[in-house]
Scaffold this active site. Structure first.
Site, PDB file in Angstrom:
ATOM      1  CB  THR A   1      -0.894  -0.047   1.157  1.00 44.26           C
ATOM      2  OG1 THR A   1      -1.632   1.130   1.452  1.00 44.26           O
ATOM      3  CG2 THR A   1      -0.054  -0.166   2.547  1.00 44.26           C
ATOM      4  CG  ASP A   2      -1.178   5.084  -0.847  1.00 48.18           C
ATOM      5  OD1 ASP A   2      -1.604   4.247   0.029  1.00 48.18           O
ATOM      6  OD2 ASP A   2      -1.900   5.819  -1.694  1.00 48.18           O
ATOM      7  CD  GLU A   3      -3.399   3.583   4.234  1.00 49.10           C
ATOM      8  OE1 GLU A   3      -3.061   3.117   5.665  1.00 49.10           O
ATOM      9  OE2 GLU A   3      -4.308   3.340   4.004  1.00 49.10           O
TER      10      GLU A   3
ATOM     11  CE1 TYR B   1      -3.399  -2.555   5.780  1.00 46.33           C
ATOM     12  CE2 TYR B   1      -3.170  -0.441   5.056  1.00 46.33           C
ATOM     13  CZ  TYR B   1      -3.347  -1.786   4.765  1.00 46.33           C
ATOM     14  OH  TYR B   1      -3.231  -1.765   3.439  1.00 46.33           O
TER      15      TYR B   1
ATOM     16  CE  LYS C   1      -0.184  -4.737   2.743  1.00 48.22           C
ATOM     17  NZ  LYS C   1      -0.499  -5.983   2.266  1.00 48.22           N
TER      18      LYS C   1
HETATM   19  P1  NAD Z   1      -9.616  -7.592   2.034  1.00 47.12           P
HETATM   20  O1  NAD Z   1      -9.800  -7.499   3.442  1.00 47.12           O
HETATM   21  O2  NAD Z   1     -10.978  -7.365   1.211  1.00 47.12           O
HETATM   22  O3  NAD Z   1      -9.238  -9.025   1.856  1.00 47.12           O
HETATM   23  C1  NAD Z   1      -8.184  -9.495   2.418  1.00 47.12           C
HETATM   24  C2  NAD Z   1      -8.256 -10.988   2.345  1.00 47.12           C
HETATM   25  O4  NAD Z   1      -7.028 -11.676   2.748  1.00 47.12           O
HETATM   26  C3  NAD Z   1      -9.598 -11.798   2.988  1.00 47.12           C
HETATM   27  O5  NAD Z   1     -10.177 -12.441   2.461  1.00 47.12           O
HETATM   28  C4  NAD Z   1      -8.845 -12.096   4.472  1.00 47.12           C
HETATM   29  O6  NAD Z   1      -9.667 -13.380   4.779  1.00 47.12           O
HETATM   30  C5  NAD Z   1      -7.795 -12.662   3.743  1.00 47.12           C
HETATM   31  N1  NAD Z   1      -6.664 -12.685   5.009  1.00 47.12           N
HETATM   32  C6  NAD Z   1      -6.208 -11.871   5.904  1.00 47.12           C
HETATM   33  N2  NAD Z   1      -5.581 -12.194   6.741  1.00 47.12           N
HETATM   34  C7  NAD Z   1      -5.048 -13.610   6.330  1.00 47.12           C
HETATM   35  C8  NAD Z   1      -4.283 -14.688   6.890  1.00 47.12           C
HETATM   36  N3  NAD Z   1      -3.683 -14.735   7.896  1.00 47.12           N
HETATM   37  N4  NAD Z   1      -4.161 -15.948   6.219  1.00 47.12           N
HETATM   38  C9  NAD Z   1      -5.014 -15.904   4.889  1.00 47.12           C
HETATM   39  N5  NAD Z   1      -5.729 -15.186   4.655  1.00 47.12           N
HETATM   40  C10 NAD Z   1      -5.926 -13.883   5.118  1.00 47.12           C
HETATM   41  O7  NAD Z   1      -8.627  -6.671   1.734  1.00 47.12           O
HETATM   42  P2  NAD Z   1      -8.218  -6.077  -0.081  1.00 47.12           P
HETATM   43  O8  NAD Z   1      -8.836  -4.462  -0.058  1.00 47.12           O
HETATM   44  O9  NAD Z   1      -8.591  -7.062  -1.048  1.00 47.12           O
HETATM   45  O10 NAD Z   1      -6.720  -5.747  -0.013  1.00 47.12           O
HETATM   46  C11 NAD Z   1      -5.869  -6.908  -0.496  1.00 47.12           C
HETATM   47  C12 NAD Z   1      -4.380  -6.767  -0.423  1.00 47.12           C
HETATM   48  O11 NAD Z   1      -4.212  -5.156  -1.037  1.00 47.12           O
HETATM   49  C13 NAD Z   1      -3.946  -6.354   1.055  1.00 47.12           C
HETATM   50  O12 NAD Z   1      -2.843  -6.731   1.175  1.00 47.12           O
HETATM   51  C14 NAD Z   1      -3.938  -4.768   1.302  1.00 47.12           C
HETATM   52  O13 NAD Z   1      -3.164  -4.542   2.249  1.00 47.12           O
HETATM   53  C15 NAD Z   1      -3.554  -4.146  -0.263  1.00 47.12           C
HETATM   54  N6  NAD Z   1      -4.196  -3.087  -0.382  1.00 47.12           N
HETATM   55  C16 NAD Z   1      -5.551  -2.778  -0.373  1.00 47.12           C
HETATM   56  C17 NAD Z   1      -5.902  -1.436  -0.700  1.00 47.12           C
HETATM   57  C18 NAD Z   1      -7.435  -1.106  -0.907  1.00 47.12           C
HETATM   58  O14 NAD Z   1      -7.690   0.026  -1.089  1.00 47.12           O
HETATM   59  N7  NAD Z   1      -8.256  -2.173  -0.570  1.00 47.12           N
HETATM   60  C19 NAD Z   1      -5.095  -0.615  -1.182  1.00 47.12           C
HETATM   61  C20 NAD Z   1      -3.615  -0.874  -1.316  1.00 47.12           C
HETATM   62  C21 NAD Z   1      -3.147  -2.022  -0.796  1.00 47.12           C
HETATM   63  O1  TDX Z   2     -16.788   6.226   7.540  1.00 47.64           O
HETATM   64  C1  TDX Z   2     -15.869   6.809   6.907  1.00 47.64           C
HETATM   65  N1  TDX Z   2     -15.793   8.128   6.907  1.00 47.64           N
HETATM   66  C2  TDX Z   2     -14.484   8.777   6.357  1.00 47.64           C
HETATM   67  O2  TDX Z   2     -14.336  10.114   6.313  1.00 47.64           O
HETATM   68  C3  TDX Z   2     -14.818   5.981   6.642  1.00 47.64           C
HETATM   69  C4  TDX Z   2     -14.773   4.163   6.573  1.00 47.64           C
HETATM   70  C5  TDX Z   2     -13.468   6.619   6.045  1.00 47.64           C
HETATM   71  N2  TDX Z   2     -13.378   7.969   5.871  1.00 47.64           N
HETATM   72  C6  TDX Z   2     -12.188   8.567   5.395  1.00 47.64           C
HETATM   73  C7  TDX Z   2     -11.017   8.078   6.282  1.00 47.64           C
HETATM   74  C8  TDX Z   2      -9.965   8.173   4.863  1.00 47.64           C
HETATM   75  O3  TDX Z   2      -9.637   9.517   5.022  1.00 47.64           O
HETATM   76  O4  TDX Z   2     -12.143   8.125   4.139  1.00 47.64           O
HETATM   77  C9  TDX Z   2     -10.832   7.844   3.854  1.00 47.64           C
HETATM   78  C10 TDX Z   2     -10.533   6.569   3.137  1.00 47.64           C
HETATM   79  O5  TDX Z   2     -10.804   5.785   4.420  1.00 47.64           O
HETATM   80  P1  TDX Z   2     -10.680   4.130   4.243  1.00 47.64           P
HETATM   81  O6  TDX Z   2     -11.977   3.673   2.984  1.00 47.64           O
HETATM   82  O7  TDX Z   2     -10.940   3.487   5.542  1.00 47.64           O
HETATM   83  O8  TDX Z   2      -9.269   3.693   3.323  1.00 47.64           O
HETATM   84  P2  TDX Z   2      -7.845   4.090   4.007  1.00 47.64           P
HETATM   85  O9  TDX Z   2      -8.103   4.340   5.423  1.00 47.64           O
HETATM   86  O10 TDX Z   2      -7.450   5.390   3.308  1.00 47.64           O
HETATM   87  O11 TDX Z   2      -7.040   2.951   3.596  1.00 47.64           O
HETATM   88  C11 TDX Z   2      -7.442   2.363   2.315  1.00 47.64           C
HETATM   89  O12 TDX Z   2      -6.395   2.551   1.478  1.00 47.64           O
HETATM   90  C12 TDX Z   2      -5.250   2.132   1.663  1.00 47.64           C
HETATM   91  C13 TDX Z   2      -7.366   0.797   2.326  1.00 47.64           C
HETATM   92  O13 TDX Z   2      -8.342   0.564   3.658  1.00 47.64           O
HETATM   93  C14 TDX Z   2      -6.242   0.122   2.735  1.00 47.64           C
HETATM   94  O14 TDX Z   2      -6.140  -1.364   2.783  1.00 47.64           O
HETATM   95  C15 TDX Z   2      -5.211   0.556   1.717  1.00 47.64           C
HETATM   96  O15 TDX Z   2      -3.888  -0.041   2.145  1.00 47.64           O
END
Ligand code: NAD
Ligand code: TDX
Length: 379
Positions: free
Chosen positions: A144-146, A169, A173
């Protein structure tokens, strides 16, 4: 380069986290557009659902679910041995920042320990492969960019930005990224990393901003906007992300990382207002949905701004996002309108009713007290 998403010879792909949002999109792409056998290792946690995969005809033949928790070293080693993969795409992780504030332990177990167990198992597998398959093998770590921290009003994250994670988190990561690089430098494991911005699109578990806002608006409930609503995220449509992942996994330089962003920088208020405007058109009986927007106390340690410079993956691998934020959002709002039953079902299965998460802090003050403190701090 090669036709289709995978090079010739890549026949067995292990996807971790394939029952989640992004992993599921990767699995569907592989099933639809490659002949590969897909092994889906997932602990089937609260955010998991296989509906989108199981409805594909290809799934019956070429999708094998491995219900394994990466925190279990022995089970992970056995699953990796059975999958006997040519390519590993590692997406499994606890992924919600707010949950990491309430309960960081699960993030240490899955994201750090889990990645360590997977690396050990994959390294042993890779070392045993015959030379031709060993040369082709790749381990792609999805991050992630975080991990780069929080930006001010200007600038963008790139591959050379120093790590500065600030939530449980993002720290977990960042630790996993460091482990992956260490296994490359020390043991020679052929790895590629990507760090992407906020994903959105169909089948996202409704705890992240965009699906939360859509569902709250449809239910006529207050739409929670954290803090002053001016935090900025760089929104990436999930299908564009899958394009980038498969390109980086198969054509990326070994040991290299690639930043992936959606050219979609928006403040949270802009995102929420854009959703409300779309719903006003599609569901005029609830209009104006903007009346539901409610400022709520900020997330502790809330990163102010994320923005990505994707030049490297664009110049070196030819990737660019195909969806503008407006196009992606329209598709997402439409999808959610048509899948409200799915949302209700996964929320019920997860035992999550849409309540506010991530409010734990050393000073556990009630909301009214926070408002008082904030007003004093602002003079
Ligand atoms: P998600 O939470 O929707 O899915 C994650 C999946 O991983 C789930 O099905 C969960 O059961 C599985 N998992 C978690 N821990 C596990 C473990 N110990 N063993 C086996 N399975 C496990 O997440 P997502 O949004 O699909 O994110 C996928 C990946 O991308 C993550 O690594 C996350 O850090 C990264 N990522 C997500 C975002 C975003 O905006 N969603 C952005 C940047 C990076
Ligand atoms: O109810 C809400 N109200 C609100 O203002 C929620 C759920 C979030 N927010 C804000 C917090 C953040 O500034 O919106 C922005 C986005 O929040 P999230 O959807 O929780 O995402 P963020 O915290 O930015 O993280 C996401 O992007 C990077 C993903 O959850 C991570 O898995 C990924 O790595």
């Amino acid at each position: 380069m090669h036709a289709g998403p995978l090079p010739e010879g890549v026949q067995r792909v292990l996807v971790t986290g394939g029952a989640g949002f992004i992993g599921g999109a990767v699995v569907r792409r592989l099933l639809k557009h490659s002949p590969a056998q897909v092994f889906n290792l997932d602990k089937l946690g609260y955010a998991s659902d296989l509906t989108s995969i199981e409805q594909l005809p290809q799934a019956a033949e070429r999708h094998l679910l491995m219900p394994v928790d990466l925190a279990d070293a022995a089970a992970t080693a056995e699953a990796v041995r059975l999958a006997d993969a040519d390519l590993v795409l590692h997406l499994a992780a606890e992924s919600h920042v707010d949950r990491s504030i309430d309960g960081p332990a699960a993030f240490i177990d899955s994201n750090i320990l889990g990645t360590f167990h997977l690396l050990q198992a994959v390294c042993a597998h890779w070392e045993r492969l015959p030379q031709e398959r060993q040369q082709r093998f790749r381990f792609h770590h999805i991050s992630t960019d975080e991990v780069f921290g929080s930006l001010g009003a200007s600038g963008r994250f790139s591959e050379s930005t120093p790590y500065d994670p600030r939530s449980p988190y993002s720290a977990s990561k960042a630790a996993s990224d460091h482990l992956v690089r260490a296994w490359h430098h020390t043991y020679g494991l052929p790895v590629v990393l990507t760090n992407c911005s906020n994903n959105y699109g169909p089948w996202q578990f409704p705890e992240k901003l965009i699906p939360v806002v859509i569902l709250k608006a449809l239910a006529g409930q207050p739409i929670p906007l954290y803090g002053d609503g001016a935090n900025v995220r760089d929104w990436l449509y999930v299908d564009d992300h899958v394009d980038a992942l498969l390109l980086a996994a198969t054509c990326g330089a070994l040991g290299q990382s690639y930043c992936v962003g959606g050219h979609g920088e928006r403040s949270n208020r802009q995102v929420v207002e854009a959703i409300c405007a779309q719903l006003d058109q599609l569901q005029p009986q609830g209009a104006p949905h903007g009346r539901l927007i409610t400022l709520v106390p900020d997330r502790p340690g809330h990163d102010r701004r994320y923005a990505i410079d994707s030049s490297r993956i664009t110049v070196e691998l030819g990737w660019r996002p195909k969806h503008s934020f407006e196009q992606g959002l329209e598709a997402t709002v439409q999808w959610l309108l048509e899948h409200q039953n799915w949302c209700a079902r996964v929320l019920m299965q997860a035992g999550y009713a849409g309540e506010r998460l991530g409010q734990r802090s050393c000073l556990a003050l009630p909301t009214a007290a926070w408002k008082l403190v904030e007003s004093r701090l602002r003079f």
